[in-house]
Design a protein around this motif. Sequence first.
Motif, PDB file in Angstrom:
ATOM      1  N   ARG A 199       0.830  -1.204   0.000  1.00  0.00           N
ATOM      2  CA  ARG A 199       0.000   0.000   0.000  1.00  0.00           C
ATOM      3  C   ARG A 199       0.867   1.258   0.000  1.00  0.00           C
ATOM      4  NH1 ARG A 199      -2.198  -0.931   6.205  1.00  0.00           N
ATOM      5  NH2 ARG A 199      -0.190  -1.617   7.013  1.00  0.00           N
ATOM      6  N   SER A 200       0.295   2.328  -0.427  1.00  0.00           N
ATOM      7  CA  SER A 200       0.944   3.635  -0.437  1.00  0.00           C
ATOM      8  C   SER A 200      -0.108   4.673  -0.085  1.00  0.00           C
ATOM      9  CB  SER A 200       1.550   3.935  -1.816  1.00  0.00           C
ATOM     10  OG  SER A 200       2.131   5.220  -1.839  1.00  0.00           O
ATOM     11  N   TYR A 201      -0.026   5.205   1.144  1.00  0.00           N
ATOM     12  CA  TYR A 201      -1.027   6.158   1.597  1.00  0.00           C
ATOM     13  C   TYR A 201      -0.814   7.531   0.966  1.00  0.00           C
ATOM     14  CZ  TYR A 201      -2.425   2.954   5.335  1.00  0.00           C
ATOM     15  OH  TYR A 201      -2.896   1.885   6.029  1.00  0.00           O
ATOM     16  N   PRO A 202      -1.883   8.230   0.637  1.00  0.00           N
ATOM     17  CA  PRO A 202      -1.730   9.634   0.223  1.00  0.00           C
ATOM     18  C   PRO A 202      -1.186  10.454   1.398  1.00  0.00           C
ATOM     19  CG  PRO A 202      -3.919   8.785  -0.332  1.00  0.00           C
ATOM     20  CD  PRO A 202      -3.286   7.781   0.566  1.00  0.00           C
ATOM     21  N   MET A 203      -0.176  11.263   1.170  1.00  0.00           N
ATOM     22  CA  MET A 203       0.435  12.021   2.259  1.00  0.00           C
ATOM     23  C   MET A 203       1.051  13.299   1.718  1.00  0.00           C
ATOM     24  SD  MET A 203       4.064  10.137   3.030  1.00  0.00           S
ATOM     25  CE  MET A 203       4.649  11.613   3.838  1.00  0.00           C
ATOM     26  N   ARG A 204       1.210  14.255   2.618  1.00  0.00           N
ATOM     27  CA  ARG A 204       1.898  15.496   2.273  1.00  0.00           C
ATOM     28  C   ARG A 204       3.394  15.340   2.548  1.00  0.00           C
ATOM     29  NH1 ARG A 204       2.743  18.303   7.162  1.00  0.00           N
ATOM     30  NH2 ARG A 204       1.534  17.465   8.892  1.00  0.00           N
ATOM     31  N   SER A 205       4.169  16.316   2.125  1.00  0.00           N
ATOM     32  CA  SER A 205       5.615  16.229   2.276  1.00  0.00           C
ATOM     33  C   SER A 205       6.021  16.396   3.741  1.00  0.00           C
ATOM     34  CB  SER A 205       6.297  17.308   1.430  1.00  0.00           C
ATOM     35  OG  SER A 205       5.882  18.596   1.856  1.00  0.00           O
ATOM     36  N   VAL A 206       7.165  15.841   4.084  1.00  0.00           N
ATOM     37  CA  VAL A 206       7.708  15.951   5.435  1.00  0.00           C
ATOM     38  C   VAL A 206       8.377  17.319   5.550  1.00  0.00           C
ATOM     39  CG1 VAL A 206       9.300  14.966   7.115  1.00  0.00           C
ATOM     40  CG2 VAL A 206       8.056  13.467   5.563  1.00  0.00           C
ATOM     41  N   GLU A 207       7.692  18.257   6.181  1.00  0.00           N
ATOM     42  CA  GLU A 207       8.212  19.607   6.299  1.00  0.00           C
ATOM     43  C   GLU A 207       8.066  20.094   7.733  1.00  0.00           C
ATOM     44  OE1 GLU A 207       4.028  21.616   4.714  1.00  0.00           O
ATOM     45  OE2 GLU A 207       5.857  21.738   3.504  1.00  0.00           O
ATOM     46  N   GLU A 208       8.736  21.195   8.037  1.00  0.00           N
ATOM     47  CA  GLU A 208       8.707  21.708   9.400  1.00  0.00           C
ATOM     48  C   GLU A 208       7.302  22.168   9.759  1.00  0.00           C
ATOM     49  OE1 GLU A 208      11.348  24.711  12.207  1.00  0.00           O
ATOM     50  OE2 GLU A 208      11.045  25.197  10.100  1.00  0.00           O
ATOM     51  N   PRO A 209       6.785  21.744  10.933  1.00  0.00           N
ATOM     52  CA  PRO A 209       5.440  22.161  11.333  1.00  0.00           C
ATOM     53  C   PRO A 209       5.381  23.644  11.646  1.00  0.00           C
ATOM     54  CG  PRO A 209       6.518  20.952  13.108  1.00  0.00           C
ATOM     55  CD  PRO A 209       7.405  20.831  11.914  1.00  0.00           C
ATOM     56  N   ASP A 210       4.253  24.276  11.344  1.00  0.00           N
ATOM     57  CA  ASP A 210       4.098  25.708  11.588  1.00  0.00           C
ATOM     58  C   ASP A 210       4.118  26.033  13.079  1.00  0.00           C
ATOM     59  OD1 ASP A 210       3.917  26.243   8.895  1.00  0.00           O
ATOM     60  OD2 ASP A 210       1.742  25.991   8.847  1.00  0.00           O
ATOM     61  N   LYS A 211       3.590  25.132  13.902  1.00  0.00           N
ATOM     62  CA  LYS A 211       3.480  25.425  15.330  1.00  0.00           C
ATOM     63  C   LYS A 211       4.804  25.260  16.059  1.00  0.00           C
ATOM     64  CE  LYS A 211       1.281  26.359  19.149  1.00  0.00           C
ATOM     65  NZ  LYS A 211       2.495  26.358  19.994  1.00  0.00           N
ATOM     66  N   LYS A 231       8.122  25.561  15.098  1.00  0.00           N
ATOM     67  CA  LYS A 231       9.279  26.016  14.337  1.00  0.00           C
ATOM     68  C   LYS A 231      10.442  26.355  15.261  1.00  0.00           C
ATOM     69  CE  LYS A 231       7.041  27.857  10.189  1.00  0.00           C
ATOM     70  NZ  LYS A 231       6.841  29.040   9.333  1.00  0.00           N
ATOM     71  N   THR A 232      11.642  26.187  14.745  1.00  0.00           N
ATOM     72  CA  THR A 232      12.852  26.537  15.487  1.00  0.00           C
ATOM     73  C   THR A 232      13.773  27.357  14.601  1.00  0.00           C
ATOM     74  OG1 THR A 232      13.931  24.474  14.822  1.00  0.00           O
ATOM     75  CG2 THR A 232      12.773  24.471  16.933  1.00  0.00           C
ATOM     76  N   LEU A 233      14.645  28.126  15.246  1.00  0.00           N
ATOM     77  CA  LEU A 233      15.606  28.924  14.497  1.00  0.00           C
ATOM     78  C   LEU A 233      16.720  28.059  13.941  1.00  0.00           C
ATOM     79  CD1 LEU A 233      15.848  32.009  16.887  1.00  0.00           C
ATOM     80  CD2 LEU A 233      14.525  31.794  14.774  1.00  0.00           C
ATOM     81  N   ARG A 234      17.059  27.005  14.668  1.00  0.00           N
ATOM     82  CA  ARG A 234      18.078  26.068  14.224  1.00  0.00           C
ATOM     83  C   ARG A 234      17.515  24.646  14.298  1.00  0.00           C
ATOM     84  NH1 ARG A 234      23.644  28.068  17.282  1.00  0.00           N
ATOM     85  NH2 ARG A 234      23.833  30.085  16.237  1.00  0.00           N
ATOM     86  N   GLY A 235      18.343  23.705  13.882  1.00  0.00           N
ATOM     87  CA  GLY A 235      17.925  22.316  13.981  1.00  0.00           C
ATOM     88  C   GLY A 235      17.241  21.818  12.727  1.00  0.00           C
ATOM     89  N   SER A 236      16.737  20.601  12.815  1.00  0.00           N
ATOM     90  CA  SER A 236      16.115  19.953  11.659  1.00  0.00           C
ATOM     91  C   SER A 236      14.817  20.657  11.282  1.00  0.00           C
ATOM     92  CB  SER A 236      15.839  18.478  11.977  1.00  0.00           C
ATOM     93  OG  SER A 236      14.973  18.375  13.091  1.00  0.00           O
ATOM     94  N   LYS A 237      14.464  20.547  10.021  1.00  0.00           N
ATOM     95  CA  LYS A 237      13.266  21.201   9.489  1.00  0.00           C
ATOM     96  C   LYS A 237      12.239  20.183   9.001  1.00  0.00           C
ATOM     97  CE  LYS A 237      15.129  25.219  10.124  1.00  0.00           C
ATOM     98  NZ  LYS A 237      14.651  26.095  11.211  1.00  0.00           N
ATOM     99  N   ASP A 238      12.262  18.982   9.561  1.00  0.00           N
ATOM    100  CA  ASP A 238      11.257  17.991   9.203  1.00  0.00           C
ATOM    101  C   ASP A 238      10.250  17.870  10.330  1.00  0.00           C
ATOM    102  OD1 ASP A 238      12.940  16.901  11.032  1.00  0.00           O
ATOM    103  OD2 ASP A 238      13.229  14.997  10.010  1.00  0.00           O
ATOM    104  N   GLY A 239       9.106  17.297  10.031  1.00  0.00           N
ATOM    105  CA  GLY A 239       8.044  17.150  11.008  1.00  0.00           C
ATOM    106  C   GLY A 239       7.197  15.933  10.708  1.00  0.00           C
ATOM    107  N   PHE A 240       6.408  15.534  11.675  1.00  0.00           N
ATOM    108  CA  PHE A 240       5.539  14.383  11.511  1.00  0.00           C
ATOM    109  C   PHE A 240       4.457  14.658  10.462  1.00  0.00           C
ATOM    110  CE2 PHE A 240       6.624  13.233  16.102  1.00  0.00           C
ATOM    111  CZ  PHE A 240       7.554  12.282  15.698  1.00  0.00           C
ATOM    112  N   VAL A 241       3.978  13.580   9.853  1.00  0.00           N
ATOM    113  CA  VAL A 241       2.886  13.652   8.882  1.00  0.00           C
ATOM    114  C   VAL A 241       1.747  12.755   9.382  1.00  0.00           C
ATOM    115  CG1 VAL A 241       4.356  14.221   6.930  1.00  0.00           C
ATOM    116  CG2 VAL A 241       3.957  11.816   7.503  1.00  0.00           C
ATOM    117  N   GLU A 242       0.710  12.591   8.571  1.00  0.00           N
ATOM    118  CA  GLU A 242      -0.462  11.833   8.995  1.00  0.00           C
ATOM    119  C   GLU A 242      -0.299  10.323   8.847  1.00  0.00           C
ATOM    120  OE1 GLU A 242      -1.574  15.928   8.655  1.00  0.00           O
ATOM    121  OE2 GLU A 242      -0.544  14.612   7.249  1.00  0.00           O
ATOM    122  N   THR A 243       0.798   9.862   8.266  1.00  0.00           N
ATOM    123  CA  THR A 243       1.039   8.433   8.085  1.00  0.00           C
ATOM    124  C   THR A 243       1.974   7.942   9.173  1.00  0.00           C
ATOM    125  OG1 THR A 243       0.812   8.751   5.700  1.00  0.00           O
ATOM    126  CG2 THR A 243       1.761   6.674   6.447  1.00  0.00           C
TER     127      THR A 243
END
Length: 499
Positions: free
Chosen positions: A152-164, A166-178
Amino acid sequence: MLVIPFEPDIICIKKNSFGEAITDNPTKEFFIMKEMISEDLYENMEYFHEKLQVTKNFDMIYRMLSVGGRDACLYFIEGYIKDDIMEKLLEFFHSLTPEDLPQTSHELTHSYIPYVEVDMVQEKEQIITNILSGVVCLLIDGYDKCFAIDCRSYPMRSVEEPDKDKTLRGSKDGFVETVVFNTALIRRRIRSPQLTMEMLSAGESSRSNIVLCYMQGRADEALVQKLRERIESLQVDALPMSQESLAEAIYKRKWFNPFPKFKYTQRPDTTSASLLEGKIAILVDNAPTAILLPVTIFDIMEDADDFYFPPLTGSYLRFSRFVIAFLSLLLTPVWLLFMQNPQWIPPWLDFIKVADTVYVPILLQLLILEFAIDGLKLAAVNTPQTLSTPLSVIAGIVVGEFAVKSGWFNSETMLYMAFVAIANYTQSNFELGYALKFMRILLLVLVGIFGGWGLAAGILICVLCIACNRTVSGTSYLYPLIPFDGRQLARRLFKKRTA
């Protein structure tokens, strides 16, 4: 499910509310046998066609084919499968000969299909759950086992930094719905065999996937077992609000204490750091947020930026957050108390007095603005992005300037409430910000009615709400302050070197 009444030669199993098997008084219980598929393909198809409502659901697909000279049927949901993988699997099935398949179902194993994720399933309910979860299920005539192929392959959005978060430094990825991608983001940061991720499910209708994440040897095993039992014993139809529905179901807290017992984060780095500290993370499918527990008020007030800067800067950011939280709680109630008792104001603070005529009582002004700020927040959330700028201009002009000129509000009241509104955004935890807001409203009402004694009573109630609160594991909400642990307290207040 086939339910067989109790007979003397049958051992009955009784379960408690946590799903544990107990044997007291078996004569009043029933023995439950799970229904398995048969070797007759068309008998199985008749059952699954009825249960899955294949003729009504346009996205419920079944495909007849021949596998090694035997009739077979594929069940899957359109939109979940990977077309290129299915094409290769169909080519493989059509190429099989009768000699390639075993004679009996007992010899049938998942190794007959050249794919990584293949399981053998016999229970009808489990097969239905797999199909509805997006797994391709293959039934072959003459075998009482089903191939569950997870392509299976679930429809999903890209792994990006969450709006809520956010950090000035560090990784810019975030959890998704999958949930599978979320566990992979954690595994990428913790490459240890002690990292355990248990897959559970809850909800009679939704059958939502829930992952219990923890580090063996670091997490509280008793709490892990307690959470596992509570999730497995949940008697709910669905989890419509994902992680919030689960949090309310596994821990029924008292509604009158607003201080949160869970920490929510959309950042995999924060989740990984918490797991390494011995905390437990709960991930729910369809929710881009992890639930961290057990947490104290010091854990909730931490922010990722505290750890991405040098010790001096990180300590300053953390200390500023504590001070601003304290000021946002007491600033308007103390100012209201001074306005009610002008004789208490020292000469060097005369500038805090209201200069213009007060048409509306100050207490009423402050309460109206408390609700007006939330109204603006809701309006901003529900406003399309293209109209956000006009909304900001209207709010700034109408609420800021004309509200003062019309006499509804005084400029001093607007100033202090503006500081409080901005101060609330310094808290990364949404629930903690509203807990402070509720306490501030309580203080305003008590000060407005009882004056100085009301302020003292309100502060006492606030302290008791925090001090009497307990974490999910039953420990103190104020640890390491109560019980006192100087070393851990210094670590919570001041950032130290990580190496």
